[in-house]
Design an enzyme around this catalytic site. Sequence first.
Site, PDB file in Angstrom:
ATOM      1  N   CYS A   1      59.515 -88.474 -26.861  1.00 20.48           N
ATOM      2  CA  CYS A   1      58.696 -88.507 -28.068  1.00 20.48           C
ATOM      3  C   CYS A   1      58.581 -87.130 -28.730  1.00 20.48           C
ATOM      4  O   CYS A   1      59.518 -86.618 -29.312  1.00 20.48           O
ATOM      5  CB  CYS A   1      57.316 -89.076 -27.735  1.00 20.48           C
ATOM      6  SG  CYS A   1      56.268 -89.358 -29.182  1.00 20.48           S
TER       7      CYS A   1
ATOM      8  N   GLU B   1      60.229 -95.056 -24.458  1.00 19.50           N
ATOM      9  CA  GLU B   1      59.125 -94.395 -23.775  1.00 19.50           C
ATOM     10  C   GLU B   1      58.136 -95.435 -23.244  1.00 19.50           C
ATOM     11  O   GLU B   1      57.748 -96.358 -23.960  1.00 19.50           O
ATOM     12  CB  GLU B   1      58.415 -93.466 -24.755  1.00 19.50           C
ATOM     13  CG  GLU B   1      57.202 -92.742 -24.186  1.00 19.50           C
ATOM     14  CD  GLU B   1      56.445 -91.951 -25.237  1.00 19.50           C
ATOM     15  OE1 GLU B   1      55.638 -91.092 -24.856  1.00 19.50           O
ATOM     16  OE2 GLU B   1      56.659 -92.204 -26.441  1.00 19.50           O
TER      17      GLU B   1
ATOM     18  N   LYS C   1      57.727 -85.379 -18.729  1.00 15.01           N
ATOM     19  CA  LYS C   1      57.504 -84.784 -20.048  1.00 15.01           C
ATOM     20  C   LYS C   1      56.725 -83.483 -19.936  1.00 15.01           C
ATOM     21  O   LYS C   1      55.720 -83.404 -19.234  1.00 15.01           O
ATOM     22  CB  LYS C   1      56.752 -85.777 -20.937  1.00 15.01           C
ATOM     23  CG  LYS C   1      56.599 -85.325 -22.385  1.00 15.01           C
ATOM     24  CD  LYS C   1      55.920 -86.399 -23.225  1.00 15.01           C
ATOM     25  CE  LYS C   1      55.804 -85.966 -24.680  1.00 15.01           C
ATOM     26  NZ  LYS C   1      55.131 -86.982 -25.506  1.00 15.01           N
TER      27      LYS C   1
END
Length: 507
Positions: A383, A270, A331
């Site tokens: 994440c 990430e 995301k």
Amino acid sequence: MLTRLFNPGWPGNLLALLAGTLTTLGLAPFDLWPLPLLSAALLYLGLRNLSRKQAAGRGWCYGFGLFASGVSWVYVSIHDFGAASPALAGLLTLGFVAGLALFFALLGWLWSGWLRRTNAPLADALAFAALWLALDALRGWILTGFPWLYAGYSQLDGPLAGLAPLGGVWLLSFTIVLSAALLSNLPALFKHKQQALLAVVLVGSLWLLGMTLGQHDWTQAKGQALSVTAVQGNIEQSMKWDPQKLERQLILYRDLTLESPRSDLVVWPETAIPVFQEQVTGYLAMLDDTSNQRDSALIAGIPVRRPNAAGENRYYNGLTVLGQGGDTYFKQRLVPFGEYVPLQDMLRGLIAFFDLPMSDFARGEPDQPPLQAKGYRIAPYICYEVVYPDFAAALAAQSDILLTVSNDAWFGRSIGPLQHLQMAQMRALEAGRWMIRATNNGITVLIDPYGRIQAQAPQFEQAVLRGEVTPMQGLTPFLQWRSWPLGLACLLILAWATFARRKKGQP
């Protein structure tokens, strides 16, 4: 003596607080899987003879014990990287834990006021498990959700693991709490032979299924195994967003990749490239050309800046594919205070924690397709996204391989990254698919379709992990139906329990 501990008063509340910590000990890194069963049983017994107000207080004590022991690692983020003083970081962590504990206060209040039926031990246990699961789901949804410390994760290496492809971590949690309540009700069940028989059949069937389906193949290989290289840069969090250290980071990831043998898939963590995509077009073009020359796909975390429909620039936490593939994923599930700040007009500037780098991301559009790499579909989870069971299942159902990238440096050497890894393992087990997990400082791993780690890089070290993953096809029952069947069953149980109590009166 033991009965006295469950009566109103501070001894019972202290026992509830200690019981909450037992669930944490059942999860990573401790993995004492029977303890969540004991934990739920102690709370169930502790709520039995209390008024509504007393039950809410005892539930809160249980929740405080659970979250104080299980998620106090947020202190590391607030103090070490948010520049808050120890006192302020401790106060914010305490507030966070106390707020989460309110979900168990609500469980105690609802249970004692509307559902508890001591004269019907089987129905009582079913309703308790259904309410527990409903509030777990609520906690995973409200204010973007915090779906952490679910009891079902304790069974990743336990006897119930085979239930995960059937109903996900939800079914594991339900089975644990139901079993705990029924074990607590054994004396009452002995007086109701028919209920006792039904309880044995129900719980026995769940445990038997869990043990016998542990090695069942729900999915099949779709093609040949793909070679994988996952690069772990181990960049210190204090350096990561320093513009003067940018070039060093870009060179590091480039060199670690090019110095490694050629792989079908190369994965960077990430925000491995800690600058907007448009600012490193030359660097990305070089990586794209090199990846094509090596017949490889490179998947890298990088922030993206794009205008919205109103022409305003918005920032996204992204994953992009270079070389043999394409697409960029944005995301969707953002971390409160880490990637966006609720009530930001009030909070920004109050303390440095609310002005962390890249804390003003926008949410990606829902229903984004999987990434394409080497001719296969890859489900991307950035994440925090990997901790949402149903969200992850929706993407996994469209994909051949699972991928999660993270930067767990925010949590230092706490137990947070180990819990995060355990949840990623559960997602692989639920989906019956291989998962690649690439992180900045660990734990970088390759996980097989049974949730087992097959290759692992050392934590807190610069490393390159190499291995193979196999694209999979076919859907587990959980990928087909997700939590809907169990959720509907719990709603029916709760409605039935509420109606039955009103009809017969409180026992």
